[in-house]
Motif scaffolding. Structure first.
Motif, short mmCIF file in Angstrom:
data_model
loop_
_atom_site.label_atom_id
_atom_site.label_comp_id
_atom_site.label_asym_id
_atom_site.label_seq_id
_atom_site.Cartn_x
_atom_site.Cartn_y
_atom_site.Cartn_z
N ARG A 50 0.73 -1.10 0.11
CA ARG A 50 0.05 0.12 -0.11
C ARG A 50 0.66 1.19 -0.01
NH1 ARG A 50 -1.60 3.61 3.43
NH2 ARG A 50 -0.82 2.58 5.41
N GLN A 51 1.79 1.40 0.85
CA GLN A 51 2.62 2.42 0.92
C GLN A 51 3.39 2.83 -0.30
OE1 GLN A 51 4.76 2.78 4.74
NE2 GLN A 51 3.21 1.77 5.87
N LEU A 52 3.90 1.81 -0.91
CA LEU A 52 4.68 1.82 -2.09
C LEU A 52 3.98 2.53 -3.28
CD1 LEU A 52 7.33 -0.79 -2.03
CD2 LEU A 52 7.89 1.68 -1.77
N ALA A 53 2.77 1.68 -3.29
CA ALA A 53 1.63 1.92 -4.30
C ALA A 53 1.47 3.48 -4.18
CB ALA A 53 0.15 1.42 -4.38
N GLU A 54 1.16 3.92 -2.96
CA GLU A 54 0.78 5.38 -2.68
C GLU A 54 1.83 6.39 -3.23
OE1 GLU A 54 -0.32 5.46 1.14
OE2 GLU A 54 -2.58 4.78 0.89
N LYS A 55 3.04 5.76 -3.31
CA LYS A 55 4.53 6.75 -3.93
C LYS A 55 4.45 6.43 -5.20
CE LYS A 55 6.67 6.52 0.81
NZ LYS A 55 6.59 7.81 1.13
N TYR A 58 4.68 3.65 -7.14
CA TYR A 58 5.26 2.51 -7.64
C TYR A 58 3.94 1.72 -8.26
CZ TYR A 58 9.79 3.00 -5.91
OH TYR A 58 11.07 3.40 -5.16
N HIS A 59 4.32 0.91 -9.28
CA HIS A 59 3.51 -0.26 -9.86
C HIS A 59 3.65 -1.36 -9.06
CE1 HIS A 59 0.75 -2.30 -12.50
NE2 HIS A 59 1.63 -3.31 -12.11
N VAL A 60 2.79 -1.86 -8.26
CA VAL A 60 3.05 -2.79 -7.19
C VAL A 60 2.40 -4.26 -7.63
CG1 VAL A 60 2.67 -3.78 -4.73
CG2 VAL A 60 3.07 -1.41 -5.32
N PHE A 61 3.38 -5.09 -7.94
CA PHE A 61 2.93 -6.54 -8.14
C PHE A 61 3.01 -7.18 -6.65
CE2 PHE A 61 5.53 -5.58 -11.93
CZ PHE A 61 4.73 -5.72 -12.89
N LEU A 62 1.61 -7.44 -6.35
CA LEU A 62 1.31 -8.06 -4.96
C LEU A 62 1.35 -9.39 -4.95
CD1 LEU A 62 -1.68 -6.55 -2.45
CD2 LEU A 62 -1.42 -8.99 -3.05
N GLY A 63 2.18 -10.05 -4.39
CA GLY A 63 2.46 -11.52 -4.32
C GLY A 63 1.72 -12.15 -3.16
N ALA A 64 1.12 -13.14 -3.69
CA ALA A 64 0.36 -13.90 -2.68
C ALA A 64 0.21 -15.47 -3.29
CB ALA A 64 -1.17 -13.46 -2.50
N GLN A 114 -6.14 -11.83 -4.55
CA GLN A 114 -7.43 -10.87 -5.34
C GLN A 114 -7.99 -10.00 -4.27
OE1 GLN A 114 -7.27 -10.45 -8.70
NE2 GLN A 114 -8.58 -8.90 -8.01
N LYS A 115 -8.35 -10.52 -3.01
CA LYS A 115 -9.06 -9.93 -2.10
C LYS A 115 -8.45 -8.46 -1.71
CE LYS A 115 -12.45 -13.43 -0.54
NZ LYS A 115 -12.79 -14.17 0.68
N ALA A 116 -7.08 -8.94 -1.46
CA ALA A 116 -6.37 -7.76 -1.11
C ALA A 116 -6.03 -6.64 -2.20
CB ALA A 116 -4.87 -8.40 -0.74
N VAL A 117 -5.91 -6.97 -3.29
CA VAL A 117 -5.86 -6.05 -4.33
C VAL A 117 -7.22 -5.54 -4.39
CG1 VAL A 117 -5.70 -5.84 -6.80
CG2 VAL A 117 -4.51 -7.48 -5.82
N GLU A 118 -8.29 -6.02 -4.40
CA GLU A 118 -9.53 -5.17 -4.42
C GLU A 118 -9.71 -4.18 -3.09
OE1 GLU A 118 -12.34 -8.18 -4.52
OE2 GLU A 118 -11.92 -8.84 -6.78
N SER A 119 -9.16 -4.61 -1.99
CA SER A 119 -9.18 -3.90 -0.81
C SER A 119 -8.45 -2.66 -0.79
CB SER A 119 -8.55 -4.82 0.40
OG SER A 119 -8.58 -4.00 1.61
N LEU A 120 -7.36 -2.68 -1.64
CA LEU A 120 -6.44 -1.49 -1.65
C LEU A 120 -7.16 -0.54 -2.67
CD1 LEU A 120 -2.85 -3.36 -1.97
CD2 LEU A 120 -3.57 -1.49 -0.38
N GLY A 121 -7.79 -1.25 -3.53
CA GLY A 121 -8.65 -0.46 -4.68
C GLY A 121 -7.61 0.72 -5.46
N LEU A 122 -6.46 0.12 -5.84
CA LEU A 122 -5.76 1.23 -6.26
C LEU A 122 -5.35 0.56 -7.91
CD1 LEU A 122 -3.33 1.81 -3.44
CD2 LEU A 122 -4.98 3.35 -4.57
N GLU A 123 -5.48 1.21 -8.83
CA GLU A 123 -5.03 1.08 -10.29
C GLU A 123 -3.60 0.38 -10.50
OE1 GLU A 123 -6.23 4.01 -13.10
OE2 GLU A 123 -8.45 3.61 -12.48
#
Length: 236
Positions: free
Chosen positions: A20-25, A27-33, A40-49
């Protein structure tokens, strides 16, 4: 120019906050899970493109290589690799009662998984201008800090020793990278209060811990081969 970061184990806890913090700076964040649905729920929760899901199990070589290919379809370089994924399997288990398979699993994920991630993603990180690899470690990976710790629930042989091994590989890769490689270093965010460690008292929140990591990750100063906490280098 877009900067890219891959954060493993980012569907919850400190990994989620790092993402979240890097996306807000910007960065394009690849969220690994490991679990696609939870990721996918985490990505949707962040709500950032600028956040996208990468399913990866760092204990599975094929899964790691698949994640390299998937990220390679988006970018030919990776500015940051944050090796956050790990397990704590022996909270409140005395070393004399620790099962061999539990110890093995701790090293399989925390140490061998991190090792494989570094090797697999090294070409992409090398292609970035000023690429960095950040390994998340723990205060208890320091033998000096651990010796002075009076919190019995943190005497987790499997977790602590596997992270000490991560410190060693960080130093080894740092020696290799000194002349022509990317930067690699380890960061401990300090004690984080989670159910993984029995909600250790006086711990930081995941967001506070992530701030420590992000500060070093985006710093212009070089920390190659070092192990750091919020105050600077930690003793071994």
């Amino acid at each position: 120019m877009t900067k890219y970061v891959f954060v493993t184990g980012a569907n919850k806890g400190i990994g989620y906050e790092i993402a979240r913090q890097l996306a807000e700076k910007n960065y394009h964040v690849f969220l690994g899970a490991r679990n696609k649905e939870l990721g996918q729920k985490a990505v949707e929760s962040l709500g950032l493109e600028n956040v996208s899901l990468i399913q990866v199990d760092i204990a599975d070589t094929e899964s790691i290589l698949n994640s390299v290919d998937e990220i390679g379809e988006v970018t030919d370089n990776l500015d940051l690799l944050v090796n956050n994924d790990g397990v704590v399997l022996d909270i409140n288990i005395l070393p004399s009662e620790l099962r061999l398979e539990t110890l093995f699993r701790s090293f399989e994920i925390n140490f061998l998984g991190t090792f494989q991630m570094i090797q697999a993603f090294l070409p992409l990180v090398k292609e970035a201008n000023g690429g960095k690899i950040v390994n998340i470690t723990t205060d208890m990976s320091s033998q000096t800090i651990f010796d002075n710790c009076d919190l019995p629930q943190l005497n987790t042989l499997g977790y602590n020793s596997s992270k000490t091994a991560v410190n060693s590989l960080t130093l080894a890769f740092g020696k290799e990278f000194e002349s022509d490689g990317p930067e690699i270093f380890g960061v401990t965010p300090g004690l984080i209060s989670t159910n993984q460690n029995g909600n250790v008292p006086l711990g930081k929140t995941p967001a506070e811990g992530a701030q420590v990591i992000v500060k070093y990750a985006i710093s212009d100063k070089s920390y190659n081969g070092k192990i750091l906490n919020e105050g600077g280098m930690i003793p071994w």
